[in-house]
Design a protein around this motif. Structure first.
Motif, short mmCIF file in Angstrom:
data_model
loop_
_atom_site.label_atom_id
_atom_site.label_comp_id
_atom_site.label_asym_id
_atom_site.label_seq_id
_atom_site.Cartn_x
_atom_site.Cartn_y
_atom_site.Cartn_z
N GLY A 261 150.73 87.17 39.20
CA GLY A 261 151.78 86.08 38.60
C GLY A 261 152.86 86.13 39.53
N GLU A 262 154.00 85.89 39.01
CA GLU A 262 155.26 85.64 39.98
C GLU A 262 155.52 86.62 40.55
N ARG A 263 155.51 88.19 40.02
CA ARG A 263 155.81 89.19 40.65
C ARG A 263 155.00 89.62 41.74
N HIS A 264 153.64 89.03 42.11
CA HIS A 264 152.91 89.05 43.09
C HIS A 264 153.06 88.15 44.35
N LEU A 265 154.03 87.14 44.31
CA LEU A 265 154.07 86.07 45.05
C LEU A 265 154.98 86.48 46.05
N ARG A 266 154.53 85.78 47.37
CA ARG A 266 155.51 85.91 48.55
C ARG A 266 156.12 84.23 48.84
N PRO A 267 157.11 84.23 49.63
CA PRO A 267 157.33 82.73 49.97
C PRO A 267 156.27 81.99 50.29
N GLY A 268 156.19 80.85 49.90
CA GLY A 268 154.91 79.80 49.91
C GLY A 268 154.01 79.77 48.86
N ASN A 269 154.47 80.36 47.60
CA ASN A 269 153.63 80.75 46.67
C ASN A 269 152.16 81.46 46.79
N THR A 270 152.43 82.20 47.84
CA THR A 270 151.11 83.04 48.44
C THR A 270 151.11 84.33 47.64
N VAL A 271 149.82 84.84 47.07
CA VAL A 271 149.78 86.39 46.68
C VAL A 271 150.12 87.14 47.67
N SER A 272 150.87 88.06 47.78
CA SER A 272 151.19 88.87 48.99
C SER A 272 149.99 89.78 49.36
N GLY A 273 150.20 90.30 50.63
CA GLY A 273 149.06 91.11 51.32
C GLY A 273 148.93 92.39 50.49
N PRO A 274 150.09 93.07 50.07
CA PRO A 274 150.13 94.45 49.51
C PRO A 274 149.29 94.35 48.09
N ALA A 275 149.61 93.11 47.40
CA ALA A 275 148.85 92.87 46.00
C ALA A 275 147.35 92.93 46.32
N LEU A 276 146.88 92.29 47.39
CA LEU A 276 145.48 92.13 47.83
C LEU A 276 144.93 93.44 48.10
N PHE A 277 145.62 94.08 48.88
CA PHE A 277 145.35 95.39 49.47
C PHE A 277 145.29 96.13 48.39
N ALA B 60 145.66 83.06 48.95
CA ALA B 60 145.39 83.28 47.50
C ALA B 60 146.76 82.83 46.91
N GLU B 61 146.32 82.05 45.63
CA GLU B 61 147.61 81.62 44.83
C GLU B 61 147.42 82.42 43.52
N ALA B 62 148.40 82.28 42.84
CA ALA B 62 148.76 82.67 41.60
C ALA B 62 147.33 82.48 40.63
N GLY B 63 147.03 83.60 39.97
CA GLY B 63 145.72 83.25 38.84
C GLY B 63 145.00 84.63 39.03
N ASN B 64 143.66 84.28 38.75
CA ASN B 64 142.85 85.47 38.75
C ASN B 64 142.21 85.62 40.00
N GLY C 78 140.58 81.35 43.39
CA GLY C 78 140.67 79.99 43.27
C GLY C 78 139.52 79.51 42.53
N PRO C 79 139.49 78.05 42.38
CA PRO C 79 138.34 77.32 41.52
C PRO C 79 137.04 77.39 42.09
N ASP C 80 137.06 77.53 43.64
CA ASP C 80 135.82 77.32 44.47
C ASP C 80 135.30 78.78 44.75
N GLY C 81 136.06 79.72 44.04
CA GLY C 81 135.61 81.08 44.48
C GLY C 81 135.63 81.47 46.06
N ALA C 82 136.87 81.10 46.71
CA ALA C 82 136.79 81.31 48.17
C ALA C 82 137.04 82.68 48.56
N LEU C 83 136.46 83.20 49.60
CA LEU C 83 136.75 84.60 50.10
C LEU C 83 138.03 84.52 50.74
N VAL C 84 139.10 85.34 50.28
CA VAL C 84 140.48 85.08 50.69
C VAL C 84 140.62 86.28 51.62
N ALA C 85 139.84 87.57 51.31
CA ALA C 85 140.09 88.64 51.85
C ALA C 85 138.66 89.67 52.04
#
Length: 154
Positions: A53-69, A103-107, A131-138
């Protein structure tokens, strides 16, 4: 990740048991939320989810690296717990991650697989998809140090 996990690995905890145990021994992970959680446990692996959600986003509406880590690291912890049991003192000794796309906000799911489960170490990999296409983001690989069995906390 098309290769399967070692065939002889059988979970000793269910997804519900793992989530309850995480809440007990690691309450600061989610505080008053349930953003990081296990959604499946299977022989030799697991799936973990971040509901970003919002608390995981960095500028550009991108999920932050630390959240994915964190998602990758939690995936390793869930793999360890679900296959060795209530051993809170399993700890990360190494974690490498490669970020591949936004990666954008969402599951966001971490499809995790145990590569090796020994007496003192567990090696795993995590494919982080979104994402809707199940893309590999990391993609991450890591190692957990396992405590002597029976030294559990909590």
């Amino acid at each position: 990740m098309d290769a399967s996990a070692p065939a002889d690995l059988t979970p000793v905890m269910s997804v519900e048991e793992v989530n309850a145990y995480l809440a007990e021994v690691y309450p600061q992970l989610n505080e008053d939320h349930t953003e990081y959680r296990a959604i499946a446990v299977r022989p030799g692996g697991c799936t973990v989810r971040l509901t970003a959600g919002e608390r995981h986003l960095r500028p550009g509406n991108t999920v932050s690296g630390p959240a994915l880590f964190t998602l990758a690291d939690i995936g390793g912890y869930v793999c360890a717990l679900s296959h060795i049991g209530r051993e809170a003192l399993a700890v990360t000794t190494n974690l490498n991650i490669n970020f591949m796309r936004k990666a954008e906000a969402g599951n966001i799911d971490g499809e995790c697989r145990i590569l090796k489960l020994g007496r003192t170490l567990m090696v795993f990999e995590a494919a982080i998809i979104a994402g809707p296409d199940g893309a590999l983001v990391a993609h991450a690989t890591g190692t957990y140090s396992l405590p002597p069995r029976g030294q559990n906390v909590g």
